[in-house]
Design an enzyme around this catalytic site. Structure first.
Site, short mmCIF file in Angstrom:
data_model
loop_
_atom_site.label_atom_id
_atom_site.label_comp_id
_atom_site.label_asym_id
_atom_site.label_seq_id
_atom_site.Cartn_x
_atom_site.Cartn_y
_atom_site.Cartn_z
N LEU A 1 0.85 -1.23 0.02
CA LEU A 1 0.01 -0.13 -0.02
C LEU A 1 0.96 1.16 0.08
CD1 LEU A 1 -2.54 -1.25 2.74
CD2 LEU A 1 -2.50 -1.45 0.20
N ALA B 1 -0.46 4.44 -1.78
CA ALA B 1 -0.83 5.32 -2.33
C ALA B 1 -1.27 6.70 -1.63
CB ALA B 1 -2.37 5.20 -2.66
N ARG C 1 2.56 14.47 6.70
CA ARG C 1 3.46 15.11 7.58
C ARG C 1 5.13 15.03 6.99
NH1 ARG C 1 2.01 11.14 12.11
NH2 ARG C 1 0.96 10.07 10.44
N LYS D 1 5.75 10.17 -0.43
CA LYS D 1 6.56 9.74 0.60
C LYS D 1 7.51 8.57 0.42
CE LYS D 1 4.26 7.71 4.44
NZ LYS D 1 3.61 7.45 5.69
N GLY E 1 -8.85 5.09 2.33
CA GLY E 1 -8.53 4.23 3.61
C GLY E 1 -7.87 2.97 3.38
N THR E 2 -7.25 2.19 3.91
CA THR E 2 -6.46 1.05 3.85
C THR E 2 -7.23 -0.03 3.22
OG1 THR E 2 -6.52 0.59 6.24
CG2 THR E 2 -4.42 1.41 5.26
N ASP F 1 5.89 2.01 3.61
CA ASP F 1 6.73 3.06 4.37
C ASP F 1 7.49 2.27 5.55
OD1 ASP F 1 4.78 2.60 5.94
OD2 ASP F 1 4.01 4.79 6.38
N ASN G 1 6.89 8.53 8.91
CA ASN G 1 5.71 9.49 8.63
C ASN G 1 6.39 10.92 8.47
OD1 ASN G 1 3.34 7.70 8.75
ND2 ASN G 1 3.67 7.38 10.86
#
Ligand code: UD1
Ligand code: CA
Length: 479
Positions: free
Chosen positions: A12, A14, A19, A26, A84-85, A109, A236
């Protein structure tokens, strides 16, 4: 590892990563010269899954670019809006027939995760003598703030995951967290995804809700607790980026040390994950070794070397220099402060000394460019000595031209080699010459005006200058 038969991976990636305060997605921020996403893909690939799907969204074209260069077999799947996930996994449904019976889901991440840990998560489904249909990687952390908490019943079975924003004060005290690494039977995953709603504080479709739904319908969800919580850490913001870059640097350098490479000060040198370094090579402090670099045995690299995409032979020394896209032979001696640019190839026993720039040139065995020279688009034979301050004038403002220097040539200091030009075997150029024409074998080429020695000229010159200085000092405005 071959747990991968009958396994698909879904990563995942996307999310926007707000932050990070960045224009770059990211997962493309780098640690040890590679995007965060590279590391998780590498760990997943080590399991040999049948296929890998990467859910992309924010600036997806950049993520796709990275995938096609580094992991061309991974399939990018676009999630238009990041709802959402659970929604992110849902966009992969269109590949249902391609997906294997077993699915590993991971966040993009989390760079420190190791393949062994992923295998342990998968095997945890069979721990209790029967197979569970889902498993989670969890982690016990000092500060669980921000993470989903793992809620277990009295017998220690996982009951559900509660997000920070939806947790009660007592639940917030739990320090076992959800890492967002999940293992599911494909059939169950997509069946249960159907029933996930967005009635929560963030109005998002939470993948974590599947756990509670599974348990409620009488299924078991197994958990594997990460041995080292660093593996489960996500990125993050840029503070976490720096923390995990340090952790990755430590891991990479440690692996080299355990396989026979000396690091004088491992905390100051950064090495890309693709770099290969031979036994008994010494990495002096503050080196940056990037890209696809391969360094031989018994080398001394640094201090302050920057090496990118190079092959370096054995027994070579590189002191405080920058090397890019070069192939360097054995027993070379480079630096200090030289710049070796792409396309340069050196044979064995070559010396490139202080403050030299070498571009797209081939230098054969036992040749030396010891001081302050620019050698570009040149072919240098064996046993050549290039005097200090020599320049290959390779560019006429329109075209790049070649300089050919044959075996055994001696180039005098401060020679301008105006290309295209060929210096024949065994020839010598006199210091200070501008060589515009080819020099035949064994010739001495000299190109300078005749020197005149004026008798007492130095004395007369000084007298004249002293007088001028006196006159100048008498004028008030010069005081
Ligand atoms: C999620 C988990 C949380 C866990 C934490 C671990 C949920 C609801 N919560 O929270 O329990 O402790 O990860 O880091 O799953 N993503 C998409 N599309 C989306 C949303 C997210 O691709 O629509 C991706 C993100 O890019 C990221 C991953 O999913 O790589 C996790 O998303 P993120 O928003 O970071 O979830 P958290 O709030 O951290
Ligand atoms: Ca996260």
């Amino acid at each position: 590892m071959n747990n991968g038969s009958n396994l698909s991976a879904i990563i995942l990636a996307a999310g926007l990563g707000k932050r990070m305060k960045s224009e770059i997605p990211k997962v493309l921020h780098q640690i040890c010269f590679k995007p965060i996403l590279y590391y998780i893909l590498k760990s997943v690939s080590a399991l040999n899954p049948e296929n890998i799907f990467v859910v992309v969204g924010h600036k997806s074209e950049l993520v796709r670019q990275f995938l096609s260069s580094d992991f061309p077999d991974a399939v990018a799947v676009r999630q238009e809006n990041q709802l959402g996930t659970a929604h992110a996994v849902g966009v992969v449904r269109k590949y249902y027939d391609k997906l294997s019976d077993n699915c590993l889901i991971l966040p993009g991440d989390m760079p420190m995760i190791l393949p062994e840990t992923l295998e342990a998560v998968i095997s945890s489904t069979a721990k209790k003598g029967y197979e569970t249909s889902a498993a989670l990687l969890t982690s016990v952390v000092a500060d669980p703030f921000g993470y989903g908490r793992i809620i277990r019943d009295q017998s220690g079975n996982i009951v559900k995951i509660v997000e920070e924003k939806d947790a009660t004060d007592t639940e917030k005290l739990i320090n076992e967290i959800n890492t967002s690494v999940y293992f599911f039977k494909k059939k169950i995953l997509f069946e249960y995804l159907e029933n996930i709603g967005s009635k929560n504080s963030q109005k998002e479709f939470y993948l974590t809700d599947i756990v509670e739904n599974l348990v409620k319908s009488g299924q078991q969800v197994s958990g594997y607790i990460a041995q080292d919580s660093i593996e489960a850490e996500g990125i993050n913001d840029r503070v976490q980026l720096a923390v995990l870059e340090k952790a990755m640097q430590k891991r990479i350098n440690r692996e080299h040390m355990l396989s026979g490479v000396t690091f004088k000060d491992p905390g100051t040198s950064f090495v890309s994950p693709e770099t290969v370094i031979g036994k008994d090579t010494i990495i002096e402090p503050s080196c940056f070794i990037k890209g696809n670099t391969n360094i031989g045995q018994n080398c001394i690299i640094g201090p302050f070397a920057q090496i990118e995409d190079c092959r370096i032979g054995s027994g070579t020394k590189i002191n405080k220099s920058v090397l890019q896209g070069a192939v360097i032979g054995n027993l070379n001696n480079i630096g200090p402060t030289s710049y070796i640019r792409p396309g340069t190839v050196t044979a064995d026993n070559v010396k490139i000394g202080a403050c030299c720039e070498i571009k797209k040139s081939r230098i054969s065995d036992n040749s030396k460019v010891p001081h302050l020279s620019y050698i570009g688009d040149a072919q240098v034979g064996a046993g050549v000595n290039i005097g200090a301050g020599t320049i290959t004038c390779n560019y006429d403002g329109f075209l790049k031209n070649k300089t050919i220097i044959e075996d055994g040539v001696f180039i005098g200091s401060d020679t301008m080699l105006v290309a295209p030009v060929r210096i024949g075997k065994g020839a010598i150029t006199a210091a200070g010459s501008a060589i515009v024409e080819d020099v035949p074998d064994e010739c001495l080429a000299i190109e300078r005006s005749k020197q005149a020695n004026i008798e007492k000229g130095a004395v007369k010159f000084r007298e004249k200058k002293e007088k001028q200085k006196l006159q100048q000092n008498r004028q008030p405005e010069n005081k």
